[in-house]
Design an enzyme around this catalytic site. Structure first.
Site, mmCIF file in Angstrom:
data_model
loop_
_atom_site.group_PDB
_atom_site.id
_atom_site.type_symbol
_atom_site.label_atom_id
_atom_site.label_comp_id
_atom_site.label_asym_id
_atom_site.label_seq_id
_atom_site.Cartn_x
_atom_site.Cartn_y
_atom_site.Cartn_z
ATOM 1 N N SER A 1 9.247 5.727 -3.465
ATOM 2 C CA SER A 1 9.144 4.739 -2.395
ATOM 3 C C SER A 1 8.089 5.220 -1.409
ATOM 4 C CB SER A 1 10.495 4.628 -1.680
ATOM 5 O OG SER A 1 10.328 4.009 -0.420
ATOM 6 N N GLY B 1 5.280 4.230 -8.942
ATOM 7 C CA GLY B 1 6.062 3.000 -9.111
ATOM 8 C C GLY B 1 5.134 1.789 -9.085
ATOM 9 N N HIS B 2 4.279 1.737 -8.056
ATOM 10 C CA HIS B 2 3.301 0.643 -7.982
ATOM 11 C C HIS B 2 2.390 0.665 -9.210
ATOM 12 C CE1 HIS B 2 3.955 1.517 -3.527
ATOM 13 N NE2 HIS B 2 4.234 0.234 -3.581
ATOM 14 N N GLN C 1 8.003 -9.270 7.789
ATOM 15 C CA GLN C 1 9.217 -8.803 7.122
ATOM 16 C C GLN C 1 9.822 -7.565 7.777
ATOM 17 O OE1 GLN C 1 6.961 -8.289 3.347
ATOM 18 N NE2 GLN C 1 8.176 -6.439 3.076
ATOM 19 N N GLY D 1 0.812 -1.214 0.000
ATOM 20 C CA GLY D 1 0.000 0.000 0.000
ATOM 21 C C GLY D 1 0.843 1.260 0.000
ATOM 22 N N LYS E 1 13.378 -1.784 -8.232
ATOM 23 C CA LYS E 1 13.729 -0.985 -7.050
ATOM 24 C C LYS E 1 14.138 -1.890 -5.878
ATOM 25 C CE LYS E 1 12.987 2.264 -3.755
ATOM 26 N NZ LYS E 1 12.492 1.456 -2.673
HETATM 27 P P1 AMP Z 1 6.018 -2.274 -1.659
HETATM 28 O O1 AMP Z 1 4.627 -1.754 -1.505
HETATM 29 O O2 AMP Z 1 7.079 -1.293 -1.269
HETATM 30 O O3 AMP Z 1 6.191 -3.647 -1.057
HETATM 31 O O4 AMP Z 1 6.232 -2.477 -3.228
HETATM 32 C C1 AMP Z 1 5.372 -3.275 -3.981
HETATM 33 C C2 AMP Z 1 5.978 -3.485 -5.344
HETATM 34 O O5 AMP Z 1 6.173 -2.232 -5.996
HETATM 35 C C3 AMP Z 1 7.345 -4.170 -5.262
HETATM 36 O O6 AMP Z 1 7.478 -5.110 -6.314
HETATM 37 C C4 AMP Z 1 8.281 -3.005 -5.451
HETATM 38 O O7 AMP Z 1 9.546 -3.362 -5.983
HETATM 39 C C5 AMP Z 1 7.513 -2.143 -6.435
HETATM 40 N N1 AMP Z 1 8.000 -0.771 -6.392
HETATM 41 C C6 AMP Z 1 8.224 -0.014 -5.295
HETATM 42 N N2 AMP Z 1 8.772 1.174 -5.646
HETATM 43 C C7 AMP Z 1 8.900 1.151 -6.985
HETATM 44 C C8 AMP Z 1 9.403 2.073 -7.960
HETATM 45 N N3 AMP Z 1 9.888 3.263 -7.605
HETATM 46 N N4 AMP Z 1 9.382 1.722 -9.263
HETATM 47 C C9 AMP Z 1 8.899 0.511 -9.634
HETATM 48 N N5 AMP Z 1 8.400 -0.407 -8.774
HETATM 49 C C10 AMP Z 1 8.407 -0.093 -7.473
#
Ligand code: AMP
Length: 282
Positions: A185, A36-37, A61, A31, A149
């Site tokens: 991020s 990026g998401h 984690q 979330g 990332k």
């Molecule tokens: P997270 O919510 O941080 O666990 O991320 C979920 C997914 O989104 C994971 O596969 C991350 O690698 C991807 N993700 C997070 N930040 C980025 C970004 N800046 N660009 C591309 N994918 C991203």
């Protein structure tokens, strides 16, 4: 867009989709969604009949002194964004259902968990591996999408899927950055405006590594030294690690070759940020 919290309910939906031979694209997230998401979601939309996004802040984690309790949670806004993207299902399980009483199974990604981020986040990648495997078993996706990332995570997920014969295709998509190069991020929300500027040192250091290899410098000790110099010019920055590694084994390499990865974790104030680039020789 269906918002589903029950494991049994989503399994029912998935069963029907499979009966109708619909392909399922899956994007697991914690979330606090950003572009990026959404880049992963858009690719999943392009390539699949149905898109499922999970939103689950996975306690397993996070280490004891990490940010689980104050990790940004923006569920309503996340759902709005996902609905605008035409996502079919948001899976938002309850932690007590994901890890019910007596839960005791681990997935240990061998030596890969000890490299890079694993050194300062012991147990982190076991938590990632177990939740992703659980989510795959529940959602049964044809294709699952992850971001470059989180480089070490992508290597570990691919390894787990291959080692345990999980029937899913893993797609890794490029890191989305803001206009200055800062990798997007969810944790950027912790940064003040000044810290956001300071955080650009991560990308500057990675860009330096890329330009050095393109100029023919392959000695990684020299490259890492130059990267360290860049980080040290920023007062609020503390290096956790800077490494140049082989993308399959995550072992540090003495000489960089095209396709090796420069990765780093740096604290800006109290916020730990990670980033990486795939080193490509011109
Ligand atoms: P997270 O919510 O941080 O666990 O991320 C979920 C997914 O989104 C994971 O596969 C991350 O690698 C991807 N993700 C997070 N930040 C980025 C970004 N800046 N660009 C591309 N994918 C991203």
């Amino acid at each position: 867009m269906h918002i589903i919290t029950s494991i049994r309910d989503i399994q029912g939906h998935i069963k029907k989709l499979k009966e109708n031979h619909a392909t399922i694209g899956f994007v697991p997230t914690m979330g606090a969604l950003h572009e990026g998401h959404l880049s992963l979601v858009r690719e999943a939309k392009r390539k699949n009949d149905t898109v499922v996004v999970s939103i689950f802040v996975n306690a397993l984690q996070f280490g004891e002194n990490e940010d689980f309790s104050h990790y940004p949670r923006t569920f309503e806004n996340d759902c709005k964004l996902l609905s605008q993207e035409g996502v079919d299902m948001v899976f938002h399980p309850d932690a007590a259902k994901m890890y019910s009483k007596g839960f005791c199974t681990s997935v240990i990604p061998g030596h890969l968990e000890n490299a890079l981020c694993g050194k300062s986040r012991p147990g982190h990648f076991r938590g990632v591996a177990v939740v992703v495997l659980k989510l795959f078993n529940i959602v049964k996706p044809d294709i699952a999408y992850f971001g470059q990332k989180d480089f070490q995570q992508t290597v570990i997920i691919k390894r787990v899927v291959s080692d345990l014969n999980v029937d899913v295709i893993i797609k890794i998509l490029p890191t989305m950055r803001d206009q200055n190069g800062l990798a997007l991020s969810s944790r950027n929300a912790y940064l003040s405006e000044v810290e956001k500027k300071d955080a650009l040192c991560l990308y500057k250091a990675l860009t330096k590594a890329q330009s050095m290899v393109q100029a023919g410098i392959q000695n990684t000790e020299n490259i890492v030294q130059e990267m360290e110099k860049i980080i040290h010019t920023t007062k609020s920055a503390t290096i956790d690690y800077i490494s140049i590694v082989s993308p399959e084994t995550l072992e540090e390499v003495p000489m960089a070759h095209s396709g090796d990865v420069a990765a780093l974790a740096v604290r800006i104030g109290k916020t730990r940020l990670i980033d990486n680039v795939i080193l490509l020789f011109s």
